[in-house]
Design a protein around this motif. Sequence first.
Motif, PDB file in Angstrom:
ATOM      1  N   TYR A  12       0.839  -1.179   0.000  1.00 13.56           N
ATOM      2  CA  TYR A  12       0.000   0.000   0.000  1.00 13.56           C
ATOM      3  C   TYR A  12       0.882   1.240   0.000  1.00 13.56           C
ATOM      4  N   SER A  17      -2.612   5.699   0.657  1.00 11.00           N
ATOM      5  CA  SER A  17      -3.179   4.511   1.306  1.00 11.00           C
ATOM      6  C   SER A  17      -3.878   3.576   0.342  1.00 11.00           C
ATOM      7  N   LEU A  18      -3.609   3.701  -0.944  1.00  6.78           N
ATOM      8  CA  LEU A  18      -4.191   2.780  -1.900  1.00  6.78           C
ATOM      9  C   LEU A  18      -3.146   1.745  -2.286  1.00  6.78           C
ATOM     10  N   PRO A  19      -3.580   0.634  -2.869  1.00  3.42           N
ATOM     11  CA  PRO A  19      -2.571  -0.268  -3.417  1.00  3.42           C
ATOM     12  C   PRO A  19      -1.745   0.485  -4.462  1.00  3.42           C
ATOM     13  N   GLU A  21      -0.674   0.248  -7.331  1.00  2.00           N
ATOM     14  CA  GLU A  21      -1.041   0.444  -8.736  1.00  2.00           C
ATOM     15  C   GLU A  21      -2.174   1.447  -8.909  1.00  2.00           C
ATOM     16  N   TYR A  22      -2.874   1.794  -7.849  1.00  2.00           N
ATOM     17  CA  TYR A  22      -3.978   2.745  -7.981  1.00  2.00           C
ATOM     18  C   TYR A  22      -3.567   4.166  -7.641  1.00  2.00           C
TER      19      TYR A  22
END
Lengths: 199, 180
Positions: A12, A17-19, A21-22
């Motif tokens: 993350y 706080s996103l994975p 790849e996002y």
Amino acid sequence: MAEKPQAVKVLYCPICSLPAEYCEFGPDFEKCKPWLINNAPDLYPHLLKEADERDASKVSEQLQSVGISSAADVAASSSQPGDASSSKQEEVKRLPGGKIKKKEKQEVVIEKVVRNRRKCITIMKGLDLFGIKLSDASKKLGKKFATGASVVKGPTEKEQIDVQGDIAYDIVEFITETWPAVPETAIFFIEDGKKVPAA
Amino acid sequence: MFKKFSSEDVSSQNQVKASVQRKIRQSIAEEYPGLEPVLDDLLPKKAPLIVAKCQNHLNLVLVNSVPLFFNIRDGPYMPTLRLLHQYPDIMKKLQVDRGAIKFVLAGANIMCPGLTSPGGALDDEVEAETPVAIMAEGKQHALAIGFTKMSAKDMAINKGIGVDNMHYLNDGLWKMERLE
């Protein structure tokens, strides 16, 4: 049936706080970029190339400016790109700190507003920038000047202290005595434009 | 659905009785057979299971202050995205195409064209009224958790809302890693 499914460890991004790849869909991709280049280079290969290109162009600029100009100019121009990169780094460092402070100069602004014909109010703005609790401040002001003082919310998030009556010229001394953190130079009066303190 | 969600939306938190805990475990095991071997790790029998009741008839199942599942009004239990990322194969997956990603990440429901266009993938076995994981074209991890409104076969024909977006990345529930 299959073996016990193992928990997949997901990387993350610490900033959005996103994975990882996002991150491009996150609130601020620019902030995530430096982290991404270090930790997840394979997800965004074009980022690596971009960063390399940018560094390469900066270095070539510096070389050019050093080569063309004379000794005096060398000092100026080599400090300029240095400044630019350091200020960019500063910006980049400040923003991820969480609070995006838009260069708040620490100053206290005192304004006088006429309420009725005889009566007026002294408005003090900017005390909270010095870390002073406004509710305590307004109580002290009211007690000292034997008048009413209150904390008022302005049209934005900014709060100000309203003191009844005209206490403009006592106020400077009072502020500097009670809160030594506030220097005299930081207090301004509004008289059709800011003035330097101590009346 | 969790667009605005904070700890203030939680009206009460109660530790549930063992009988209720068993029922919850059972319904989760039924819904997600892939999770059975790990169920004991996630929802240990001895650990106090707390159910937080929130607005809109929403229940959150918490273990050690970490939300693991949620359900609405006695509907099926759905895992939180964090849990789904750890065990991606427990739910059926539907894939949306790239253009839809930013809308889904803003809370939009998923329309049938997003799943039927090139870039989207449909799993034909999916029935209506089931929880599914929503993946994105070109991404490895789940984007959101949805509740299908129509079966996959209907989605191939129709337009309109195919899947309700229940929980997506960076929504209120995602941001709440622990709930005290």
